[in-house]
Write a protein that holds these residues in place. Structure first.
Motif, PDB file in Angstrom:
ATOM      1  N   GLU A  30       0.822  -1.210   0.000  1.00 48.61           N
ATOM      2  CA  GLU A  30       0.000   0.000   0.000  1.00 48.61           C
ATOM      3  C   GLU A  30       0.857   1.261   0.000  1.00 48.61           C
ATOM      4  N   GLU A  31       1.864   1.311   0.868  1.00 53.25           N
ATOM      5  CA  GLU A  31       2.712   2.495   0.989  1.00 53.25           C
ATOM      6  C   GLU A  31       4.031   2.118   1.649  1.00 53.25           C
ATOM      7  N   VAL A  32       5.077   2.879   1.339  1.00 55.78           N
ATOM      8  CA  VAL A  32       6.377   2.713   1.987  1.00 55.78           C
ATOM      9  C   VAL A  32       6.789   4.082   2.506  1.00 55.78           C
ATOM     10  N   TYR A  33       7.124   4.158   3.778  1.00 57.28           N
ATOM     11  CA  TYR A  33       7.557   5.406   4.406  1.00 57.28           C
ATOM     12  C   TYR A  33       9.056   5.320   4.668  1.00 57.28           C
ATOM     13  N   THR A  34       9.782   6.346   4.225  1.00 55.64           N
ATOM     14  CA  THR A  34      11.233   6.359   4.398  1.00 55.64           C
ATOM     15  C   THR A  34      11.680   7.720   4.918  1.00 55.64           C
ATOM     16  N   PRO A  35      12.792   7.766   5.671  1.00 53.31           N
ATOM     17  CA  PRO A  35      13.281   9.055   6.172  1.00 53.31           C
ATOM     18  C   PRO A  35      14.006   9.879   5.107  1.00 53.31           C
ATOM     19  N   PHE A  36      14.359   9.268   3.989  1.00 50.86           N
ATOM     20  CA  PHE A  36      15.018   9.967   2.882  1.00 50.86           C
ATOM     21  C   PHE A  36      14.642   9.254   1.587  1.00 50.86           C
ATOM     22  N   PRO A  37      14.782   9.927   0.443  1.00 54.24           N
ATOM     23  CA  PRO A  37      14.435   9.270  -0.817  1.00 54.24           C
ATOM     24  C   PRO A  37      15.315   8.048  -1.079  1.00 54.24           C
ATOM     25  N   VAL A  38      14.706   6.962  -1.485  1.00 56.39           N
ATOM     26  CA  VAL A  38      15.423   5.735  -1.799  1.00 56.39           C
ATOM     27  C   VAL A  38      15.365   5.538  -3.312  1.00 56.39           C
ATOM     28  N   HIS A  39      16.530   5.613  -3.943  1.00 56.78           N
ATOM     29  CA  HIS A  39      16.608   5.510  -5.400  1.00 56.78           C
ATOM     30  C   HIS A  39      16.127   4.143  -5.878  1.00 56.78           C
ATOM     31  N   GLY A  40      15.197   4.151  -6.821  1.00 57.59           N
ATOM     32  CA  GLY A  40      14.694   2.918  -7.411  1.00 57.59           C
ATOM     33  C   GLY A  40      13.504   2.316  -6.693  1.00 57.59           C
ATOM     34  N   LEU A  41      13.093   2.895  -5.575  1.00 56.31           N
ATOM     35  CA  LEU A  41      11.978   2.336  -4.810  1.00 56.31           C
ATOM     36  C   LEU A  41      10.668   2.410  -5.601  1.00 56.31           C
ATOM     37  N   ASP A  42      10.465   3.483  -6.350  1.00 51.38           N
ATOM     38  CA  ASP A  42       9.245   3.609  -7.136  1.00 51.38           C
ATOM     39  C   ASP A  42       9.142   2.510  -8.186  1.00 51.38           C
ATOM     40  N   LYS A  43      10.253   2.183  -8.819  1.00 50.18           N
ATOM     41  CA  LYS A  43      10.251   1.103  -9.819  1.00 50.18           C
ATOM     42  C   LYS A  43      10.036  -0.247  -9.146  1.00 50.18           C
ATOM     43  N   ALA A  44      10.674  -0.453  -7.993  1.00 49.03           N
ATOM     44  CA  ALA A  44      10.519  -1.727  -7.279  1.00 49.03           C
ATOM     45  C   ALA A  44       9.083  -1.933  -6.806  1.00 49.03           C
ATOM     46  N   MET A  45       8.401  -0.836  -6.465  1.00 47.00           N
ATOM     47  CA  MET A  45       7.005  -0.938  -6.024  1.00 47.00           C
ATOM     48  C   MET A  45       6.044  -1.089  -7.200  1.00 47.00           C
ATOM     49  N   GLY A  46       6.537  -0.848  -8.413  1.00 49.18           N
ATOM     50  CA  GLY A  46       5.687  -0.955  -9.590  1.00 49.18           C
ATOM     51  C   GLY A  46       4.828   0.269  -9.830  1.00 49.18           C
ATOM     52  N   LEU A  47       5.259   1.423  -9.327  1.00 46.59           N
ATOM     53  CA  LEU A  47       4.502   2.652  -9.540  1.00 46.59           C
ATOM     54  C   LEU A  47       4.685   3.143 -10.969  1.00 46.59           C
ATOM     55  N   LYS A  48       3.641   3.748 -11.515  1.00 45.81           N
ATOM     56  CA  LYS A  48       3.718   4.298 -12.862  1.00 45.81           C
ATOM     57  C   LYS A  48       4.544   5.585 -12.853  1.00 45.81           C
ATOM     58  N   ASP A  49       5.093   5.921 -14.024  1.00 41.83           N
ATOM     59  CA  ASP A  49       5.808   7.190 -14.154  1.00 41.83           C
ATOM     60  C   ASP A  49       4.840   8.348 -13.974  1.00 41.83           C
ATOM     61  N   THR A  50       5.345   9.443 -13.438  1.00 41.74           N
ATOM     62  CA  THR A  50       4.514  10.615 -13.216  1.00 41.74           C
ATOM     63  C   THR A  50       4.258  11.356 -14.523  1.00 41.74           C
ATOM     64  N   ARG A  51       3.125  12.027 -14.579  1.00 42.13           N
ATOM     65  CA  ARG A  51       2.787  12.836 -15.740  1.00 42.13           C
ATOM     66  C   ARG A  51       2.934  14.321 -15.425  1.00 42.13           C
ATOM     67  N   LEU A  52       3.620  14.650 -14.340  1.00 44.60           N
ATOM     68  CA  LEU A  52       3.783  16.055 -13.964  1.00 44.60           C
ATOM     69  C   LEU A  52       4.610  16.825 -14.983  1.00 44.60           C
ATOM     70  N   ALA A  53       5.527  16.174 -15.675  1.00 42.99           N
ATOM     71  CA  ALA A  53       6.322  16.867 -16.690  1.00 42.99           C
ATOM     72  C   ALA A  53       5.437  17.348 -17.840  1.00 42.99           C
ATOM     73  N   ILE A  54       4.434  16.568 -18.184  1.00 41.82           N
ATOM     74  CA  ILE A  54       3.508  16.973 -19.246  1.00 41.82           C
ATOM     75  C   ILE A  54       2.729  18.202 -18.804  1.00 41.82           C
ATOM     76  N   THR A  55       2.278  18.212 -17.556  1.00 43.75           N
ATOM     77  CA  THR A  55       1.543  19.384 -17.072  1.00 43.75           C
ATOM     78  C   THR A  55       2.459  20.601 -16.998  1.00 43.75           C
ATOM     79  N   ALA A  56       3.729  20.410 -16.662  1.00 44.52           N
ATOM     80  CA  ALA A  56       4.662  21.542 -16.638  1.00 44.52           C
ATOM     81  C   ALA A  56       4.781  22.158 -18.023  1.00 44.52           C
ATOM     82  N   PHE A  57       4.869  21.328 -19.052  1.00 44.94           N
ATOM     83  CA  PHE A  57       4.937  21.837 -20.427  1.00 44.94           C
ATOM     84  C   PHE A  57       3.664  22.598 -20.781  1.00 44.94           C
TER      85      PHE A  57
END
Length: 172
Positions: A30-57
């Motif tokens: 459901e969720e992972v809580y960490t005290p600092f960003p963990v590189h690659g955790l989003d991919k390991a959890m199977g999260l989709k890529d963010t679409r925030l870059a499209i909204t920025a454009f």
């Protein structure tokens, strides 16, 4: 509804291996809580890529459009002025002088609307209570939250096998 099981870890490498093992066993994290960003955790959890870059454009394009329309109306149509001998007959003749304004409004719109979008997307409303499950996750602990299953004992054993220091299963 099933109870939320929390597994505590004390190292980010152990956490990454645990997430991979838990996902390979077909459990939903459901969720992972960490005290600092963990590189690659989003991919390991199977999260989709963010679409925030499209909204920025899109927000940058909106800012550029507002800048062009605003400058054309103010400096060409509504109140044409002869500044430094530059003609005010058309927008295109004056566009080189307007480039800094176009750039600044593009960045302004993109930056400010991205902050608002991020807060809304993250559901971080003003005066919202923190959703931190344990105060230790802001210092030195990592927590994986999973929904319980019919066989919580097997899930608990799996979590302990992955290197969890603590596993909290709520009583029924």
């Amino acid at each position: 509804m099933s109870a939320t099981i929390k597994a505590y870890y004390n190292d980010d490498d152990i956490l990454m291996n645990a997430v991979k093992k838990i996902r390979s066993e077909k459990y939903h994290i459901e969720e992972v809580y960490t005290p600092f960003p963990v590189h690659g955790l989003d991919k390991a959890m199977g999260l989709k890529d963010t679409r925030l870059a499209i909204t920025a454009f899109m927000y940058g394009c909106l800012g550029l459009t507002v800048a062009v329309v605003m400058m054309n109306f103010i400096m060409i149509q509504d109140w044409p002025q002869d500044i430094g001998g530059k003609p005010s007959f058309s927008y295109l003749e004056n566009m080189p002088a307007f480039v800094p304004i176009m750039f600044e409004l593009t960045v302004f719109f993109a930056a400010h609307l991205m902050v608002i979008t991020f807060y809304l997307r993250s559901r971080m409303w003003p005066f919202k209570e923190a959703e931190n499950p344990d105060v230790r996750t802001t210092d030195d602990s990592f927590v994986i939250e999973l929904h319980g299953t019919d066989d919580n004992e097997a899930l608990t054993n799996l979590l302990l096998d992955t290197g969890a220091t603590e596993v909290h299963v709520p009583k029924k």
